[in-house]
Design an enzyme around this catalytic site. Structure first.
Site, mmCIF file in Angstrom:
data_model
loop_
_atom_site.group_PDB
_atom_site.id
_atom_site.type_symbol
_atom_site.label_atom_id
_atom_site.label_comp_id
_atom_site.label_asym_id
_atom_site.label_seq_id
_atom_site.Cartn_x
_atom_site.Cartn_y
_atom_site.Cartn_z
ATOM 1 N N GLY A 1 1.045 -1.293 -0.017
ATOM 2 C CA GLY A 1 -0.089 0.014 0.099
ATOM 3 C C GLY A 1 0.811 1.589 0.083
ATOM 4 C CG ASP B 1 -3.214 10.540 11.413
ATOM 5 O OD1 ASP B 1 -4.224 10.805 11.176
ATOM 6 O OD2 ASP B 1 -1.886 9.857 10.673
ATOM 7 N N GLY C 1 5.249 6.682 2.016
ATOM 8 C CA GLY C 1 5.872 6.103 0.921
ATOM 9 C C GLY C 1 5.072 5.246 0.476
ATOM 10 C CE LYS D 1 4.941 4.487 7.056
ATOM 11 N NZ LYS D 1 3.929 4.451 8.567
#
Ligand SMILES: Nc1ncnc2c1ncn2[C@@H]1O[C@H](COP(=O)(O)OP(=O)(O)OP(=O)(O)O)[C@@H](O)[C@H]1O
Ligand SMILES: *[C@@H]1O[C@H](CO)[C@@H](O)[C@H](O)[C@H]1NC(C)=O
Ligand SMILES: *[C@@H]1O[C@H](CO)[C@@H](O)[C@H](O)[C@H]1NC(C)=O
Ligand SMILES: *[C@@H]1O[C@H](CO)[C@@H](O)[C@H](O)[C@H]1NC(C)=O
Ligand SMILES: *[C@@H]1O[C@H](CO)[C@@H](O)[C@H](O)[C@H]1NC(C)=O
Ligand SMILES: *[C@@H]1O[C@H](CO)[C@@H](O)[C@H](O)[C@H]1NC(C)=O
Ligand SMILES: *[C@@H]1O[C@H](CO)[C@@H](O)[C@H](O)[C@H]1NC(C)=O
Length: 906
Positions: free
Chosen positions: A565, A687, A570, A586
């Site tokens: 994803g 978040d 990034g 990641k």
């Protein structure tokens, strides 16, 4: 000349006025009154003959009595010059305008102004009215908001004060000690807030109407038990809490209206025997215990459906219920219990309670960290199946009831961190009794068991009747040992810190790629002597780097096929080690790699290496490669929650069931709760959203993406920061001021709950404006169950009553979590407590999921490490001790409880 004539005329007029003034002191004011009110039948200059006016012998006005005369107009502003006035009664007219002050009318006894259209009351209205006995200004809705002045305490002759429906705001002043003649206090239909003032204690008030306040009076009703003259008490439609007090001294009480409040607890017996009681209403509260029974001639509205009585018919409650109600009573019947403890079976999803597998006997009560105050009820002793009793981290006072030692099945009693006092009871050996953090407990050495006063911590397995001196020796030895361990630990930490600050390997010019690779030392940590507290230190300063070659190899040179994803920072790649273990890498593009990216990157590492929890995605390592930064996470095979919630059609999966959704909610709640309070330091995620919630194989969820986590400063849990996060999930105060508290996450969690219920995104631009913001829209649906039902995700099967009930509870929680004011939102612990029983209800017997660290996804770290090391061809990457991070961190009493097989509520 015309000019001179005019001057003469004015002088003439003034002279006339002066004469008429001295002729009757009140005539000027009365003349004004006659012109300002209409229609009046008043003619002639002798105002003492006017209809409704009474004068004394010296032609001074003593009474203005004009009820129901359809008068309009205003009262003149200098009416307080009628210094002999005793009565001003103008009720039920349409007089408007500002009320003039009546200050200093020392003879005034009666002021009746109700049923008019007055627009304001001057602040000094009541001052100096030493003889005022009766005042009424009820039903003047146009009054601009005013408060009851403290100075009313000077009107000590007041017998009746009526100001219902008069736009009063603020609190009821604490002035009743001075008003010992007051019999009648009517302040219904205003906007009074605050509590019943203490000075009502012992007051002679007979008639007390405080019903229907806009926002509602709050606090308890305790003070009315001392108001023995009461005969009519209207307190309905407020926000009173606590239980109905013992009113047995109020022998004249005939009318008691308590409906529509937040009252809890058992209705006192004495209420049923009040000699004069004729009508009583208590519906729409959260009253508990047996249904009260009144004489047949009493008109009683009890609200069997709108209260929490154990049974809809009179009769005693189940013994366990009775015991638990006594327990609740000792802590003031908190609302949180009254709401959840409904019905006559304590094993039916009661919060904080769990039962044995038969579903009949209460085995654990978990009241940890609930801010409860009050005492420990001896009635716990009646719960004979009780195995675990957690009362830690509250504000309990009083003693630990001796009788608890007789509980035959008790294994764990945690009363730590309260304000308990008195002797320390001696429990049988099987009981782990934790009582630290109670400064006064066991201080009274003479009454405590010998040697118990200074052992402090857990006394589990303490030998019965151990002699005082041997206890002390043991205490000293333990103390010294603890001290030594602490010193060693501190030294060790310094050592590790220093070491981790030096990179194990500097720039590698030949390769040009591997920039940093350090080895985390710390084999000492593996020494068996380190207890579970020091285990946490493993992560501190932990520093695990992985070389770019390894990451290249396992991701097939970051091939497109392996892309899991893309996020704001990034691309995320899947990597498969040779043994089949999967990882997620990641990789942050260099294009977005400003200093901001670097900061976020380092924040993420700093946090993730410290924080380990089964509901937080584990960071396995990282790599800095030139401008590139890579993070290696445990792989979450089922992807993000947002894929399952919003994009299941694209991914060709089936939509999540409600069961799965609550379980995900609970997992997330636990992960965030851990961040907030259970981790050694407190963190705020900032978040939280479905794309940061990752799912494991059996859709167990973990919270990911700590790039934005902000370390909450100790104590103050609030920091002003630049706003980061995602629209739709931002708490209003955060968006407006950047103020960050843990409640920001609670808000976002509430939004996620709404998304789970509705299957809709927090922000949906495709929707019409009034629906595009999920929180605004969903909160509107909360007004009725019907509208909530309409909002439920179409893909959910709501045929089962139980599912619907569960959805309602989560909907309510979502509303609570997204309250406008941060302080109105619960903390995550509460959310977990609400969700845990909802998940529980689908599990026939509770699997010990809390004991396993990672039962959904087996990342065998030692294997992984071996693999990586083999791949690398060198063994400088990892230290075996890293494997230790796999274990969870059970050092809290609540987690201890889990190992005792008790509830998850904490
Ligand atoms: N550990 C993991 N296991 C499996 N898939 C993952 C993992 N981590 C991330 N992903 C996938 O990669 C995607 C991008 O994740 P990433 O955390 O970079 O971005 P995001 O959280 O969606 O957005 P942002 O970074 O802006 O908050 C996720 O949506 C998810 O599909
Ligand atoms: C009060 O005044 C308003 C207009 O300001 C009027 O509409 C209303 O009828 C008046 N009420 C009474 C009781 O006279
Ligand atoms: C009332 O009397 C006091 C003291 O005599 C004086 O200070 C005050 O101004 C008076 N108030 C009015 C409204 O006349
Ligand atoms: C009641 O008073 C509060 C302040 O105490 C205010 O915020 C609220 O708007 C008032 N409500 C009404 C209906 O006047
Ligand atoms: C009732 O009054 C008596 C005598 O004043 C007092 O001792 C008692 O405490 C009162 N009871 C309650 C419930 O207030
Ligand atoms: C209660 O009863 C009394 C007397 O029967 C009556 O005056 C009063 O209005 C009643 N109160 C209510 C709220 O019905
Ligand atoms: C439940 O408690 C009752 C009474 O204490 C006891 O007789 C019974 O055996 C208990 N049941 C279980 C399953 O422990």
């Amino acid at each position: 000349m015309a000019f001179h004539d005019a001057r003469h005329l004015i002088i003439l007029c003034l002279t006339f006025l002066l004469i008429s003034f001295t002729a009757g002191e009140d005539s000027a004011v009365m003349t004004k009154l006659s012109t300002s009110l209409s229609p009046t039948t008043w003619t002639g200059t002798d105002f003492c003959k006017w209809d409704g006016i009474t004068c004394d012998k010296s032609n001074r006005v003593t009474s203005i009595n004009l009820p129901s005369k359809s008068l309009t107009g205003t009262l003149p502003s200098d009416i307080n010059q009628l210094s002999q006035l005793k009565t001003l009664a103008v009720q039920r007219n349409s007089i408007a305008g500002d009320l003039p002050t009546l200050a200093n009318l020392t003879f005034l006894e009666q002021v009746i102004l109700d049923g008019n259209n007055f627009t304001s009351i001057p602040p000094d209205f009541f001052s100096g009215l030493n003889n005022l006995q009766s005042f009424s200004v009820s039903d003047n809705r146009d009054l601009s908001p005013w408060i009851l002045p403290e100075t009313l305490n000077q009107n000590s002759n007041l017998q009746s004060f009526q100001a219902s429906n008069a736009n009063i705001m603020g609190s009821i002043p604490d002035i009743f000690e001075s008003l010992h003649n007051l019999q009648n206090l009517r302040l219904s239909y205003n906007n009074l807030t605050g509590t019943l003032p203490r000075s009502l204690t012992g007051s002679q008030i007979q008639n007390l109407w405080l019903n229907n306040q806009n926002q509602g009076l709050s606090g308890t009703l305790d003070v009315i038990s001392s108001m023995s003259q009461l005969n009519q008490v209207w307190l309905q439609a407020n926000s009173f809490t606590g239980s109905i007090p013992d009113l047995s001294n109020c022998t004249n009480l005939f009318d008691l209206q308590l409906r529509d409040n937040q009252l809890t607890g058992v209705v006192p017996q004495s209420l049923m025997y009040l000699p004069k009681l004729a009508n009583i209403t208590v519906q729409n509260n959260k009253l508990q215990g047996p249904l009260p029974v009144f004489n047949s001639d009493v008109i009683a509205e009890l609200g069997t459906n709108t209260n929490s009585f154990c049974l809809p018919t009179p009769g005693p409650c189940d013994p366990q219920v009775t015991a638990l109600l006594a327990v609740a009573g000792a802590i003031g019947y908190p609302m949180s219990l009254a709401q959840s403890w409904q019905g006559n079976d304590a094993c039916q999803k009661w919060n904080f309670i769990s039962c044995d597998s038969s579903g009949k006997n209460v085995t654990s009560v978990s009241f940890g960290k609930q801010k409860f105050s009050g005492t420990i009820s001896p009635a716990f002793a009646n719960l004979t199946s009780l195995r675990s009793l957690l009362l830690n981290d509250n504000n309990l006072v009083g003693s630990v009831p001796e009788i608890l030692t007789s509980l035959p099945n008790l294994q764990l009693l945690d009363v730590s961190n309260n304000d308990l006092s008195g002797p320390i009871p001696v429990f049988p050996e099987r009981v782990k009794f934790v009582h630290t953090g109670n400064a006064l407990l066991g201080q009274n050495v003479s009454s405590g068991p010998p040697g118990s006063s200074n052992t402090g911590g857990s006394s589990s397995g303490r030998a019965k009747g151990g002699s005082g001196s041997s206890g002390m020796v043991v205490g000293i030895v333990i103390g010294v040992l603890v001290f030594v361990v602490i010193i060693l630990f501190v030294c060790y930490k310094c050592y590790v810190k220093e070491k981790s600050q030096k990179p194990g390997k500097a720039q590698d010019p030949e390769n040009g790629k591997v920039v940093k690779a350090s080895v985390m030392g710390g084999s000492g940590l593996q020494s068996p002597s380190s207890g579970d507290h020091t285990e946490m230190s493993v992560f501190e300063g932990g520093n695990v780097t992985i070389s770019i070659q390894v990451l290249r190899e396992v991701t097939d040179s970051f091939s497109e096929e392996n892309v899991l994803g893309r996020g704001g920072f990034g691309v995320v790649y899947k990597g498969i080690l040779h043994n089949g273990t999967k990882i997620a890498v990641k990789r942050m593009d260099s294009s977005v790699m400003g200093t901001k990216g670097l900061k976020e990157f380092q924040a993420e590492i700093a946090v993730l290496t410290k924080v380990r929890h089964r509901h937080l995605v584990a960071l396995l390592g990282y790599c800095i490669n030139g401008n590139e930064r890579l993070l290696v996470y445990e792989y979450m095979p089922q992807g993000t929650l947002s894929q399952h919630l919003f994009e299941w059609r694209e991914y060709k999966t089936s939509p999540l069931s409600w069961k799965q959704r609550v379980s995900i909610a609970l997992d997330v709640g636990r992960g965030v709760e851990y961040l907030h309070s259970l981790a050694q330091q407190s963190f705020i995620h900032r978040d939280l959203k479905p794309s940061n919630i990752l799912l494991g194989d059996d859709t167990r969820a973990k919270v990911a993406d700590f790039g934005l986590v902000k370390n909450a400063p100790d104590g103050k849990y609030s920091v002003e920061t630049r706003v980061a996060g995602t629209f739709g999930y931002l708490a209003p105060e955060y968006a407006a001021t950047g103020r960050v508290t843990t409640k920001v996450d609670v808000y976002a969690f509430g939004v996620v709950l709404m998304e789970l219920i509705t299957g809709r995104r927090a922000l949906d631009e495709t929707m019409p404006d009034d629906k595009s913001h999920l929180v605004t829209w969903f909160r509107r649906t909360l007004i009725s169950k019907e509208s909530v039902i309409k909002a439920i995700d179409q893909t959910l099967d709501t045929d089962e009553e139980e599912t619907l009930e569960s959805i309602f509870k989560v909907a309510e929680l979502a509303g609570h979590c997204t309250a406008r004011e941060p302080y109105q939102r619960p903390d995550m612990g509460h959310a977990v407590n609400v969700l845990a029983p909802l998940v529980e209800q689908w599990k026939p017997s509770r699997p010990d999921e809390d004991d396993g660290y990672d039962n959904d996804h087996h990342l065998n770290l030692p294997q992984l490490l071996q693999r990586l090391q083999a791949d690398e061809g060198t063994s400088r990457m990892f230290d075996d001790s890293f494997g230790q991070t796999q274990s969870s961190i059970p050092s809290k009493p609540s987690e201890l409880a889990d190992t005792f097989g008790t509830t998850d509520c904490r």
